[in-house]
Motif scaffolding. Structure first.
Motif, PDB file in Angstrom:
ATOM      1  N   LEU A 132       6.628 -47.716  27.931  1.00  0.00           N
ATOM      2  CA  LEU A 132       7.466 -46.787  27.175  1.00  0.00           C
ATOM      3  C   LEU A 132       7.249 -46.941  25.671  1.00  0.00           C
ATOM      4  O   LEU A 132       7.306 -45.956  24.920  1.00  0.00           O
ATOM      5  N   LYS A 133       6.981 -48.160  25.213  1.00  0.00           N
ATOM      6  CA  LYS A 133       6.701 -48.363  23.790  1.00  0.00           C
ATOM      7  C   LYS A 133       5.439 -47.610  23.376  1.00  0.00           C
ATOM      8  O   LYS A 133       5.376 -47.008  22.295  1.00  0.00           O
ATOM      9  N   LYS A 134       4.435 -47.656  24.258  1.00  0.00           N
ATOM     10  CA  LYS A 134       3.184 -46.966  23.944  1.00  0.00           C
ATOM     11  C   LYS A 134       3.370 -45.443  23.988  1.00  0.00           C
ATOM     12  O   LYS A 134       2.777 -44.714  23.193  1.00  0.00           O
ATOM     13  N   VAL A 135       4.181 -44.967  24.940  1.00  0.00           N
ATOM     14  CA  VAL A 135       4.461 -43.539  25.005  1.00  0.00           C
ATOM     15  C   VAL A 135       5.185 -43.097  23.736  1.00  0.00           C
ATOM     16  O   VAL A 135       4.886 -42.040  23.162  1.00  0.00           O
ATOM     17  N   GLN A 136       6.120 -43.922  23.284  1.00  0.00           N
ATOM     18  CA  GLN A 136       6.844 -43.602  22.053  1.00  0.00           C
ATOM     19  C   GLN A 136       5.897 -43.579  20.850  1.00  0.00           C
ATOM     20  O   GLN A 136       6.039 -42.731  19.958  1.00  0.00           O
ATOM     21  N   TYR A 137       4.923 -44.475  20.836  1.00  0.00           N
ATOM     22  CA  TYR A 137       3.949 -44.489  19.749  1.00  0.00           C
ATOM     23  C   TYR A 137       3.119 -43.195  19.761  1.00  0.00           C
ATOM     24  O   TYR A 137       2.804 -42.640  18.702  1.00  0.00           O
ATOM     25  N   ASP A 141      19.631 -41.848  33.841  1.00  0.00           N
ATOM     26  CA  ASP A 141      20.614 -42.920  33.689  1.00  0.00           C
ATOM     27  C   ASP A 141      20.973 -43.099  32.214  1.00  0.00           C
ATOM     28  O   ASP A 141      20.118 -42.976  31.328  1.00  0.00           O
ATOM     29  N   LEU A 142      22.239 -43.393  31.968  1.00  0.00           N
ATOM     30  CA  LEU A 142      22.721 -43.596  30.599  1.00  0.00           C
ATOM     31  C   LEU A 142      22.070 -44.787  29.909  1.00  0.00           C
ATOM     32  O   LEU A 142      22.084 -44.884  28.679  1.00  0.00           O
ATOM     33  N   LEU A 143      21.514 -45.705  30.692  1.00  0.00           N
ATOM     34  CA  LEU A 143      20.869 -46.883  30.109  1.00  0.00           C
ATOM     35  C   LEU A 143      19.801 -46.487  29.094  1.00  0.00           C
ATOM     36  O   LEU A 143      19.605 -47.159  28.079  1.00  0.00           O
ATOM     37  N   PHE A 144      19.111 -45.370  29.363  1.00  0.00           N
ATOM     38  CA  PHE A 144      18.026 -44.958  28.471  1.00  0.00           C
ATOM     39  C   PHE A 144      18.563 -44.490  27.119  1.00  0.00           C
ATOM     40  O   PHE A 144      17.819 -44.483  26.135  1.00  0.00           O
ATOM     41  N   SER A 145      19.823 -44.100  27.055  1.00  0.00           N
ATOM     42  CA  SER A 145      20.404 -43.745  25.763  1.00  0.00           C
ATOM     43  C   SER A 145      20.405 -44.954  24.840  1.00  0.00           C
ATOM     44  O   SER A 145      20.147 -44.843  23.631  1.00  0.00           O
ATOM     45  N   ASP A 146      20.678 -46.118  25.394  1.00  0.00           N
ATOM     46  CA  ASP A 146      20.647 -47.351  24.603  1.00  0.00           C
ATOM     47  C   ASP A 146      19.213 -47.796  24.321  1.00  0.00           C
ATOM     48  O   ASP A 146      18.885 -48.212  23.200  1.00  0.00           O
ATOM     49  N   ILE A 147      18.356 -47.708  25.364  1.00  0.00           N
ATOM     50  CA  ILE A 147      16.964 -48.159  25.214  1.00  0.00           C
ATOM     51  C   ILE A 147      16.250 -47.381  24.115  1.00  0.00           C
ATOM     52  O   ILE A 147      15.598 -47.953  23.234  1.00  0.00           O
ATOM     53  N   PHE A 148      16.388 -46.057  24.150  1.00  0.00           N
ATOM     54  CA  PHE A 148      15.647 -45.233  23.191  1.00  0.00           C
ATOM     55  C   PHE A 148      16.305 -45.208  21.808  1.00  0.00           C
ATOM     56  O   PHE A 148      15.655 -44.847  20.825  1.00  0.00           O
ATOM     57  N   SER A 156      14.988 -48.664  20.454  1.00  0.00           N
ATOM     58  CA  SER A 156      13.535 -48.651  20.221  1.00  0.00           C
ATOM     59  C   SER A 156      13.156 -47.816  19.011  1.00  0.00           C
ATOM     60  O   SER A 156      12.003 -47.818  18.580  1.00  0.00           O
ATOM     61  N   GLY A 157      14.123 -47.075  18.464  1.00  0.00           N
ATOM     62  CA  GLY A 157      13.839 -46.253  17.289  1.00  0.00           C
ATOM     63  C   GLY A 157      13.477 -44.823  17.605  1.00  0.00           C
ATOM     64  O   GLY A 157      13.220 -44.022  16.692  1.00  0.00           O
ATOM     65  N   LEU A 158      13.443 -44.450  18.893  1.00  0.00           N
ATOM     66  CA  LEU A 158      13.053 -43.088  19.246  1.00  0.00           C
ATOM     67  C   LEU A 158      14.073 -42.076  18.742  1.00  0.00           C
ATOM     68  O   LEU A 158      13.688 -41.010  18.234  1.00  0.00           O
ATOM     69  N   LEU A 159      15.356 -42.380  18.862  1.00  0.00           N
ATOM     70  CA  LEU A 159      16.378 -41.438  18.398  1.00  0.00           C
ATOM     71  C   LEU A 159      16.212 -41.175  16.911  1.00  0.00           C
ATOM     72  O   LEU A 159      16.222 -40.016  16.463  1.00  0.00           O
ATOM     73  N   ALA A 214      20.291 -35.138  25.260  1.00  0.00           N
ATOM     74  CA  ALA A 214      20.400 -36.076  26.384  1.00  0.00           C
ATOM     75  C   ALA A 214      20.788 -37.470  25.912  1.00  0.00           C
ATOM     76  O   ALA A 214      21.521 -38.195  26.599  1.00  0.00           O
ATOM     77  N   LEU A 215      20.306 -37.864  24.724  1.00  0.00           N
ATOM     78  CA  LEU A 215      20.623 -39.197  24.201  1.00  0.00           C
ATOM     79  C   LEU A 215      22.060 -39.298  23.690  1.00  0.00           C
ATOM     80  O   LEU A 215      22.628 -40.386  23.632  1.00  0.00           O
ATOM     81  N   THR A 216      22.632 -38.170  23.299  1.00  0.00           N
ATOM     82  CA  THR A 216      24.001 -38.202  22.768  1.00  0.00           C
ATOM     83  C   THR A 216      25.055 -37.933  23.832  1.00  0.00           C
ATOM     84  O   THR A 216      26.225 -38.265  23.621  1.00  0.00           O
TER      85      THR A 216
END
Length: 900
Positions: free
Chosen positions: A430-435, A460-467, A470-473, A516-518
């Protein structure tokens, strides 16, 4: 049956005499008997009643074997090949080659014991020698195999071999001669020189033998270095032959390697020891650029076998990896215990991995990704075994933007399946995809990657925290800020190349991702607000393709600040132009969702929400005229009616269970304003209300209820004028508003557009939409009349609801609209609907609870005044009927103003 009995007796005589006859006479008698046997076979449609069929099969097979050897004996290969072909095609009974072949062909299809007798005759080895000659030595004459292909000789010969070699006994019989290994080696060395007409049949026969391999046959092939020699020869062919031909030849050799493994690993070991995987890599990379379907079956066959070889190994892989947290709650750490085939052969998988890394061919890369998906499906442990050793997906992410677009889509679906199917969060991937998204080297790749992450986030709501962590938001917000500035600068103009194609899709998906993140994440919503993004996000409201996600983001903002949300949405409503109908509808629907929370009602009132909505109605003056005029002709009346419906819905929702808002709306005279605005829509009568003969009551032939009018207007074939249909719908809306249920209704359902269907214009009412559903496609701000359809049965809705009055002010609105239920030329119908509405209003105050609400509201004087204004003729029966009810209530309430 009689024919078979006769044949049986003749064959018994043949058996009895056979011991006394010399070989030539014995052969002659058998050849004389076979035409009779074949004739009986043909006449009985293959139903054989012949007790000695196994002995017959043995005799005929032995004779055919003998004759084949006689034709081969002492002759050079090409001469022997020609002699064999002439013998097998001879149809003269005196010679008997074709006769013997056809007899064995039919007998080989009877039963297993008969087939075993044929196998025991030595025929398998003899026919293998024939096949070797036919394949390896094409005829030199121009017709080349032409005679063979013109009759059924080749087909019968091949079918006999397929029947014999699918049995292990048939394969074992081949070991007495050396032609099996010779033929395998020939396919790997003479493919460009062999007989063209025998390529496919030879491949079929060898594949059949491969599936029936025994321990002895494997030892035999190993002893003569068959696979080693074949691989060496294929290396030479791979440099000279077309890729499709090399694939076809290599697939035969690989069949023997793969099929033999369950019995013995000897051939696989020999294949690996002689650089077999390097050969496959070389061959497969040569397949780049093959035309569609050119060599595809054999290419796919090699890839399928190579995929199977990944599970061929002596020992289980023992790897350990660190599970990076956080993980999804239902992730199973005991994945190693799952059942299914596991990867044991990393060498085979490395070929697949190397092909993907070195090739940009769409078909080839797509097949590799499909193979990886298949391996994962065999056992979920395989993902971890591969990713913790060779890291294929991790490495593929670095180069995916170089691949064709369909391969990119397929790859990110595979990444998505790690989360959706394995319930595992691959943090490093996922880090590489974000890059990739950050670099945005190719917009399409960025778009596809972002869609992949969006799908995960929605799981899953977990990805709201993960992303967020990770700085994606933050990255997405920065990109959206930049795009919003561009949109703001280009407002009202078109900049060349701006917001076109993939770039516009990318903006839409970024907004969806932020939405989706919010969603249900107050922390992420606070981040968005702290970034100062609210003024930029609302810029995206104007474009319909961005609107849904933008509204979702703003609705999440309401969780932390209802006033800011209401200010934005109500401001957008007020600033929208008359033609932006779809924008208004979307904003109203958003308001409706937020007003489900009672906490939002105060913010709606303080942000002038009620005044804004009534202004919306006021701006629609004349919109429901029939026929339409002015700019309203661009919209269907259904769409205008829908806008009225949602406006009244939002007002009802804001009043629901909120005495403060209800009191504000009533004391501010907004019910009266609503009546005025609704009356000016164009479907109600606005001229000569106090003059005209319609004030004189007519003798009504029919006295229908309001519910019956609804049913007749929309659920029957009775013709009703458009103005009346619209009036009845608005009165129906008001009726539900009176009961406080309008915000729960769903009269209009958006339909998906279908290509090729056009709008029917704006002359169709709700019932016309029911009868003539027409697809639509939104274009700009235009919305066809038939875009929406009424939902539900009006009569059922009316009769089945609780008749308790919740909002008495809406009764005032209905009363004020009574005199406007009129149209020139429809005096009878006008007074009939007036009568029905009056009776319906009377029915509303029958319940004790409704009477109490009216008495407590302080609106009785207003309602009676409205009755007086509606019917200046105080002797009008409707006036008398209606005012009598409310005056009685007023006396009970002892309202001084009313009594005076």
């Amino acid at each position: 049956t009689l024919q078979w009995e006769t044949l049986g007796k003749q064959f018994v005589e043949y058996e009895q005499l056979a011991t006394f006859l010399n070989p030539e006479d014995q052969q002659r008698r058998l050849l004389d008997f076979l035409p009779l046997f074949l004739k009986a076979w043909e006449q009985s449609a293959g139903v054989v009643i012949f007790p000695n069929i196994q002995l017959l099969a043995s005799e005929v097979s032995k004779l055919l074997t003998k004759e084949i050897k006689r034709n081969l004996n002492g002759k050079p290969a090409e001469e022997a090949r020609l002699a064999l072909e002439q013998f097998l095609q001879q149809k003269v009974e005196a010679e008997g080659g074709h006769l013997l072949l056809k007899s064995v062909y039919l007998l080989s299809q009877t039963d297993l014991r008969t087939l075993w007798n044929i196998i025991g005759s030595g025929l398998p080895s003899a026919l293998m020698q024939c096949l070797y000659l036919f394949f390896s030595f094409p005829l030199r004459k121009n017709s080349d195999d032409g005679e063979t292909s013109e009759d059924d000789t080749q087909e019968m010969l091949v079918e006999i071999m397929l029947n014999m070699y699918k049995e292990e006994q048939g394969v074992e019989e081949l070991l007495v001669a050396d032609k099996l290994q010779s033929l395998i080696i020939a396919t790997a060395s003479l493919w460009d020189q062999c007989s063209q007409s025998w390529k496919v049949p030879t491949g079929r026969v060898l594949r059949t033998i491969s599936k029936a391999q025994t321990k002895n046959s494997i030892m035999y092939l190993q002893a003569v270095d068959c696979i080693k020699i074949a691989v060496q020869n294929l290396f030479k062919l791979a440099d000279t032959l077309p890729a499709s031909d090399v694939c076809e030849a290599a697939s035969i050799v690989l069949c023997f390697v793969k099929d033999s493994y369950p019995v013995s690993s000897a051939l696989l070991t020999e294949f690996e020891s002689n650089d077999g995987y390097q050969l496959l890599l070389k061959i497969l990379l040569r397949c780049e650029g093959l035309q569609q379907n050119e060599g595809d079956p054999y290419l796919d066959e090699i890839l399928d076998m190579l995929t199977c070889l990944t599970t061929c190994g002596k020992t289980e892989l023992k790897v350990s990896g660190n599970i990076v947290h956080p993980q999804l709650p239902h992730f199973d750490l005991e994945w190693t215990r799952s059942s299914g085939m596991t990867v044991k052969n990393l060498q085979a998988f490395q070929v697949l991995q190397s092909i993907f890394q070195k090739s940009n061919d769409q078909h080839l890369c797509g097949r590799i990704l499909a193979a990886i998906g298949t391996i994962w499906a065999w056992n979920r442990a395989n993902f971890f075994l591969l990713e913790w050793t060779l890291q294929p997906i991790n490495q593929f992410t670095d180069i995916i933007h170089f691949k064709p677009q369909p391969v990119q889509v397929q790859f990110f679906r595979l990444v998505e399946s790690i989360v959706l199917d394995l319930s595992y969060v691959p943090h490093e991937i996922l880090k590489k995809v974000q890059y990739l998204i950050k670099e945005n080297t190719l917009p399409f790749c960025t778009l596809t990657a972002l869609r992949c992450l969006l799908s995960m986030t929605q799981k899953d709501l977990l990805f709201s925290d993960i992303f967020r962590d990770s700085g994606l938001l933050g990255l997405l917000l920065a990109l959206l800020r930049k795009q919003a500035k561009i949109l703001r600068k280009s407002a009202g103009t078109h900049l060349p190349g701006l917001e076109e194609g993939t770039e516009k899709e990318l903006n839409a998906v970024m907004l969806k991702m932020v939405a989706a993140l919010t969603v249900r994440s107050v922390r992420n919503t606070v981040v968005l607000k702290d970034y100062g993004m609210v003024p930029y996000i609302k810029i995206f409201l104007d474009d319909e393709c961005y609107r849904s996600a933008t509204l979702s983001i703003l609705e999440q903002l309401s969780v932390i600040n209802y006033e800011e949300y209401m200010s934005i949405i109500i401001g957008a409503l007020c600033s929208s132009t008359q033609g932006e109908l779809s924008l208004k509808l979307d904003l109203l629907k958003s308001l409706l969702r937020i007003l489900e929370s009672l906490k939002s009602h105060s913010a709606f009132r303080t942000c002038s929400g009620f005044n804004a909505l009534l202004s919306l109605l006021s701006d629609m003056e004349g919109a429901l005229q029939d026929p339409s005029s002015g700019q309203w002709t661009a919209f269907g009346q259904n769409c205008i009616l829908e806008l009225v419906f949602y406006t009244l819905q939002v007002i009802t929702a804001a009043l629901h269970l909120d005495p403060v808002n209800s009191n504000f709306f009533q004391r501010s005279g907004l019910f009266e304003k609503m009546a005025e605005d609704l009356g000016s829509l164009g479907c109600f009568w606005t001229q000569g209300e106090r003059q005209g003969e319609w004030q004189i009551p007519l003798s009504l032939e029919k006295k229908r209820t309001f519910a019956e009018f609804l049913d007749a207007a929309f659920c029957s074939s009775e013709p009703f004028p458009m103005w009346l249909k619209n009036c009845i719908w608005i009165l129906n809306f008001l009726d539900h508003m009176v009961k406080g249920t309008l915000h729960q209704e769903s009269y209009f359902k958006e339909r998906k557009p279908e290509m090729g269907e056009a709008s029917r214009g704006d002359q169709e009412g709700p019932q016309a939409q029911e009868e003539h559903p027409v697809a639509f496609k939104r274009s700009g701000n235009k919305l066809p009349a038939s875009a929406y359809r009424p939902w539900g049965n009006p009569e059922e809705n009316l009769e089945m609801r609780d008749c308790t009055i919740v909002h008495p002010g809406a009764v005032c609105v209905m009363v004020r609209l009574l005199p406007k239920l009129y149209k020139e030329g429809h005096a009878q119908l006008s007074q009939e609907i007036q009568y029905a509405v009056v009776c319906h209003i009377q029915s509303l105050v029958k319940s004790e609870k409704s009477r109490q609400v009216l008495c407590d509201s302080g609106l009785l004087s207003t309602i009676i005044t409205s009755c007086q204004d509606a019917f200046r003729n105080e002797s009008h029966p409707l006036h008398l009927s209606l005012t009598r009810v409310f005056e009685k209530l007023a006396s009970q309430a002892i309202e001084p103003d009313v009594l005076r």
